[in-house]
Scaffold this motif. Structure first.
Motif, PDB file in Angstrom:
ATOM      1  N   LEU A 105       4.195  -4.145  11.199  1.00  0.00           N
ATOM      2  CA  LEU A 105       4.679  -3.095  10.310  1.00  0.00           C
ATOM      3  C   LEU A 105       3.510  -2.398   9.607  1.00  0.00           C
ATOM      4  N   GLN A 106       2.533  -3.174   9.169  1.00  0.00           N
ATOM      5  CA  GLN A 106       1.397  -2.580   8.467  1.00  0.00           C
ATOM      6  C   GLN A 106       0.572  -1.697   9.400  1.00  0.00           C
ATOM      7  N   VAL A 107       0.378  -2.141  10.651  1.00  0.00           N
ATOM      8  CA  VAL A 107      -0.341  -1.303  11.624  1.00  0.00           C
ATOM      9  C   VAL A 107       0.423  -0.007  11.870  1.00  0.00           C
ATOM     10  N   TRP A 108       1.754  -0.129  11.990  1.00  0.00           N
ATOM     11  CA  TRP A 108       2.590   1.063  12.213  1.00  0.00           C
ATOM     12  C   TRP A 108       2.504   2.027  11.027  1.00  0.00           C
ATOM     13  N   LEU A 109       2.549   1.477   9.808  1.00  0.00           N
ATOM     14  CA  LEU A 109       2.453   2.328   8.620  1.00  0.00           C
ATOM     15  C   LEU A 109       1.116   3.063   8.567  1.00  0.00           C
ATOM     16  N   GLU A 110       0.030   2.372   8.883  1.00  0.00           N
ATOM     17  CA  GLU A 110      -1.292   3.015   8.863  1.00  0.00           C
ATOM     18  C   GLU A 110      -1.342   4.175   9.864  1.00  0.00           C
ATOM     19  N   SER A 111      -0.749   3.968  11.060  1.00  0.00           N
ATOM     20  CA  SER A 111      -0.798   5.014  12.075  1.00  0.00           C
ATOM     21  C   SER A 111       0.101   6.192  11.704  1.00  0.00           C
ATOM     22  N   VAL A 112       1.275   5.900  11.106  1.00  0.00           N
ATOM     23  CA  VAL A 112       2.192   6.976  10.727  1.00  0.00           C
ATOM     24  C   VAL A 112       1.639   7.782   9.556  1.00  0.00           C
ATOM     25  N   ALA A 113       1.107   7.097   8.552  1.00  0.00           N
ATOM     26  CA  ALA A 113       0.622   7.791   7.356  1.00  0.00           C
ATOM     27  C   ALA A 113      -0.703   8.495   7.607  1.00  0.00           C
ATOM     28  N   ASN A 114      -1.529   7.922   8.486  1.00  0.00           N
ATOM     29  CA  ASN A 114      -2.837   8.505   8.797  1.00  0.00           C
ATOM     30  C   ASN A 114      -3.675   8.705   7.537  1.00  0.00           C
ATOM     31  N   THR A 115      -3.589   7.748   6.650  1.00  0.00           N
ATOM     32  CA  THR A 115      -4.389   7.782   5.424  1.00  0.00           C
ATOM     33  C   THR A 115      -4.521   6.353   4.916  1.00  0.00           C
ATOM     34  N   ARG A 116      -5.436   6.160   3.959  1.00  0.00           N
ATOM     35  CA  ARG A 116      -5.652   4.817   3.426  1.00  0.00           C
ATOM     36  C   ARG A 116      -4.470   4.418   2.548  1.00  0.00           C
ATOM     37  N   LEU A 117      -3.964   3.200   2.756  1.00  0.00           N
ATOM     38  CA  LEU A 117      -2.807   2.713   2.010  1.00  0.00           C
ATOM     39  C   LEU A 117      -3.156   1.502   1.174  1.00  0.00           C
ATOM     40  N   GLU A 118      -2.605   1.441  -0.041  1.00  0.00           N
ATOM     41  CA  GLU A 118      -2.626   0.217  -0.841  1.00  0.00           C
ATOM     42  C   GLU A 118      -1.238  -0.394  -0.763  1.00  0.00           C
ATOM     43  N   TYR A 119      -1.178  -1.712  -0.643  1.00  0.00           N
ATOM     44  CA  TYR A 119       0.108  -2.355  -0.419  1.00  0.00           C
ATOM     45  C   TYR A 119       0.664  -2.982  -1.695  1.00  0.00           C
ATOM     46  N   ARG A 120       1.975  -2.869  -1.825  1.00  0.00           N
ATOM     47  CA  ARG A 120       2.715  -3.522  -2.896  1.00  0.00           C
ATOM     48  C   ARG A 120       3.871  -4.296  -2.260  1.00  0.00           C
ATOM     49  N   LEU A 121       4.259  -5.394  -2.884  1.00  0.00           N
ATOM     50  CA  LEU A 121       5.370  -6.198  -2.384  1.00  0.00           C
ATOM     51  C   LEU A 121       6.599  -6.007  -3.265  1.00  0.00           C
ATOM     52  N   ALA A 122       7.768  -5.923  -2.619  1.00  0.00           N
ATOM     53  CA  ALA A 122       9.037  -5.802  -3.338  1.00  0.00           C
ATOM     54  C   ALA A 122      10.116  -6.493  -2.534  1.00  0.00           C
ATOM     55  N   LEU A 123      11.168  -6.929  -3.215  1.00  0.00           N
ATOM     56  CA  LEU A 123      12.325  -7.466  -2.510  1.00  0.00           C
ATOM     57  C   LEU A 123      12.952  -6.371  -1.670  1.00  0.00           C
ATOM     58  N   ILE A 124      13.493  -6.739  -0.519  1.00  0.00           N
ATOM     59  CA  ILE A 124      14.121  -5.739   0.340  1.00  0.00           C
ATOM     60  C   ILE A 124      15.285  -5.067  -0.387  1.00  0.00           C
ATOM     61  N   SER A 125      15.983  -5.798  -1.273  1.00  0.00           N
ATOM     62  CA  SER A 125      17.088  -5.190  -2.029  1.00  0.00           C
ATOM     63  C   SER A 125      16.573  -4.125  -2.984  1.00  0.00           C
ATOM     64  N   ASP A 126      15.380  -4.332  -3.575  1.00  0.00           N
ATOM     65  CA  ASP A 126      14.794  -3.322  -4.462  1.00  0.00           C
ATOM     66  C   ASP A 126      14.394  -2.078  -3.672  1.00  0.00           C
ATOM     67  N   ILE A 127      13.840  -2.287  -2.482  1.00  0.00           N
ATOM     68  CA  ILE A 127      13.455  -1.147  -1.648  1.00  0.00           C
ATOM     69  C   ILE A 127      14.691  -0.356  -1.241  1.00  0.00           C
ATOM     70  N   GLN A 128      15.735  -1.053  -0.854  1.00  0.00           N
ATOM     71  CA  GLN A 128      16.966  -0.371  -0.441  1.00  0.00           C
ATOM     72  C   GLN A 128      17.603   0.379  -1.599  1.00  0.00           C
ATOM     73  N   ALA A 129      17.552  -0.217  -2.800  1.00  0.00           N
ATOM     74  CA  ALA A 129      18.101   0.475  -3.972  1.00  0.00           C
ATOM     75  C   ALA A 129      17.332   1.755  -4.245  1.00  0.00           C
ATOM     76  N   TYR A 130      16.005   1.680  -4.117  1.00  0.00           N
ATOM     77  CA  TYR A 130      15.177   2.874  -4.334  1.00  0.00           C
ATOM     78  C   TYR A 130      15.485   3.950  -3.287  1.00  0.00           C
ATOM     79  N   LEU A 131      15.585   3.558  -2.028  1.00  0.00           N
ATOM     80  CA  LEU A 131      15.854   4.528  -0.961  1.00  0.00           C
ATOM     81  C   LEU A 131      17.231   5.157  -1.118  1.00  0.00           C
ATOM     82  N   SER A 132      18.198   4.380  -1.608  1.00  0.00           N
ATOM     83  CA  SER A 132      19.531   4.930  -1.842  1.00  0.00           C
ATOM     84  C   SER A 132      19.491   6.010  -2.909  1.00  0.00           C
TER      85      SER A 132
END
Length: 562
Positions: A105-132
């Motif tokens: 997933l991290q390799v895919w994100l780097e290729s899609v974003a094509n920029t330097r990324l800093e990573y943060r961790l979150a519960l999948i439920s928190d990510i889904q709530a944010y996306l909703s």
């Protein structure tokens, strides 16, 4: 925290990886199972091992999404998101993920974003709530309004509601209806209100019993097209705009079919629509079964309720305003007493949950199948227990009373403010009070109180004025644990998430029956009921405040002070 870190050491992570390879489950899930820790603690412990920060929904909402780097649809598919963090003029791209072990997933994100990324961790439920939340804000209403080509509504029903189907809709009206339905189903909405205005339309959601303004739609032409689209789906007359119309249709979403009831009402600015969402599987999935425990009653109320519905005959009445959970309580009671040895028949308008092993009859006024006529027919069908969706008139009430007096258990609902108003209501429609109290086992009046969001609730202390408004004083609440939600992504900023039933239960005894037949004052009946153990709705709701489950403000909204 040090104890938590010690549970997730290098050896534990190695074992979790090996177990994940065999089971196919995520490593984070294996760690939760191995350490017996809650997901949030596992996340913090793993984040410390990876020297990575944890981010929660509220903090994510303070940042802007970078959907130009990772589109919303892809973010939903992969369960991650990229955010923009601007600090002192320097912008960083933050990739929020739930599994730091997922290197692909991290390799895919780097290729899609094509920029330097800093990573943060979150519960999948928190990510889904944010996306909703983000999905709601980009419904593309502006693009619908700018698109002047209003096509014909297609089809009689919506076969499937997904994010892709919403995005692919050709007509602005179809897209708006689809996106509104899709978002409402994801948010757990009970009713959608579409209200015409002089310049267009506003849409509102009823969530946990409270209306919430969602969007304002400009353009009267688009508003008319939206109402027409809903009429087509519900198979109503699109040419008729002067009288109310009722209909229904069905959609497929989240892997199941969901029924929708439609009410169209003419107004001074056009027509308004209310769509009631009848998700028959939602409670079963959320609580694991349709039971009285799932409704959230306290143990004392549960004991009395179960005793009432397990009587061999008599009448049990549930009362309260529309949307207070009366029908759900009766369904739960039927589910618990349905042991396969009794014939149970219901007559309802409409059938809201399908109960296995129970004969359920929908009212059909157009065909002459009313509550009264259906109830007469039910009595010829050798029932043991009967549920009547609602008592609306004298004829239905008298048949229900006679059924209870002749050896049947009758469960039913009636609209009244509290358990004492029920007697006046039956007397007003012309039912003989002696027969009524002879048949009556008990009355339950209930309300649904919103609960504090468990994710953002914090301790607080009400002012003396707030206590006085609630008929309380500082001495009375010295042991209360007051809590209040601040508002976060999980609760849509309201501070509340979910609801719980509060109730007052009156069980009949000879003293109460005598007072009611003699038409004594409500005060005398209340005093006798209190001696018999009846506790008011307000008193029941205050026990939730004392435990920090809800607020005084919410209790005052749904009940009257004692």
């Amino acid at each position: 925290m040090n104890d938590v870190l010690g549970l997730v050491d290098q050896e534990t992570m190695r074992l979790a990886r090996a177990s994940a390879l065999k089971s196919g489950r995520p490593i984070m899930a294996e760690l939760e199972a191995m350490t017996q820790m809650v997901p949030r603690d596992v996340l913090r412990a793993v984040a410390a091992k990876f020297f990575c920060r944890v981010i929660e929904t509220a903090e994510m909402l303070d940042l802007k999404p970078a959907f130009n780097l990772l589109p919303l649809a892809r973010a939903q598919q992969r369960g991650c998101v990229i955010l923009r963090d601007v600090h002192e003029g320097i912008e960083k791209a933050l990739a929020v993920i739930s599994d730091p072990f997922d290197a692909d997933l991290q390799v895919w994100l780097e290729s899609v974003a094509n920029t330097r990324l800093e990573y943060r961790l979150a519960l999948i439920s928190d990510i889904q709530a944010y996306l909703s939340r983000q999905e709601e804000s980009i419904r593309a209403i502006d693009s619908m309004i700018s698109d002047g080509s209003l096509g014909q509504a297609e089809g009689k029903t919506l076969e499937s509601l997904t994010y892709a189907s919403v995005s692919d809709a050709a007509s602005p009206a179809v897209k708006l209806v689809n996106s509104t339905l899709y978002d409402a189903l994801k948010q757990g909405v009970s009713d959608i209100h579409l209200e015409s205005t002089p310049t267009g339309m506003v849409s509102k959601y009823r969530i946990d019993g409270v209306l919430d303004l969602v969007a304002t739609i400009s353009g009267s032409a688009l508003a008319e097209q939206v109402i027409s689209r809903i009429k087509v789906l519900a198979e109503l007359d699109i040419a008729e705009r002067r009288v109310p119309q009722d209909g229904s249709f069905r959609v497929e979403a989240m892997g199941r079919e969901i029924d929708l009831r439609v009410s169209i009402m003419p107004s001074i600015h056009g027509e308004d629509a209310v769509i009631r969402i009848l998700d028959k599987q939602a409670m079963v999935e959320e609580h694991g079964g349709l039971t009285l425990d799932a409704a959230g009653f306290d143990q004392h109320t549960l004991n009395v309720l179960r005793r009432l519905v397990q009587e061999p005959y008599g009448m049990v009445l549930v009362t309260g305003p529309t949307g207070s959970g009366k029908t759900t309580t009766l369904y739960a009671a039927l589910t618990e007493i349905n042991l396969g040895r009794d014939k149970i028949i219901t007559i309802e308008d409409p059938v809201e949950y399908q109960l296995p092993g129970i004969l359920q009859i929908p009212v059909n006024d157009k065909k002459g199948l009313t509550f009264a006529r259906g109830l007469r027919s039910i009595l010829r069908h050798d029932p043991d227990k009967i549920m009547v969706g609602e008592i609306r008139d004298k004829e239905t009430a008298e048949i229900a009373v006679q059924s209870a007096l002749t050896g049947h258990l009758v469960l039913t609902t009636v609209h009244a403010n509290n358990v004492y108003d029920v007697f006046g209501r039956f007397h007003h429609i012309g039912v003989d009070l002696y027969s009524f109290v002879s048949a009556l086992n008990g009355v339950i009046a209930q309300r649904l109180v919103r609960l504090n969001c468990s994710h953002c609730a914090v301790p607080y202390r009400p002012t003396d004025e707030e206590l006085a408004d609630a008929s309380l004083n500082p001495e009375m609440v010295k042991d209360y644990q007051f809590m209040k939600g601040r508002g976060c992504g999980d609760c849509r900023g309201s501070g509340y998430r979910g609801r719980k039933a509060v109730a007052e239960v009156l069980t009949m005894n000879p003293e109460l029956a005598e007072l009611i037949v003699e038409r004594r004052s409500v005060r005398q009946i209340m005093e006798a009921a209190r001696r018999n153990g009846t506790r008011s709705l307000y008193e029941d709701a205050l026990t939730l405040v004392a435990k920090g489950k809800t607020t005084l403000e919410e209790v005052r909204r749904v009940t009257l002070a004692a």
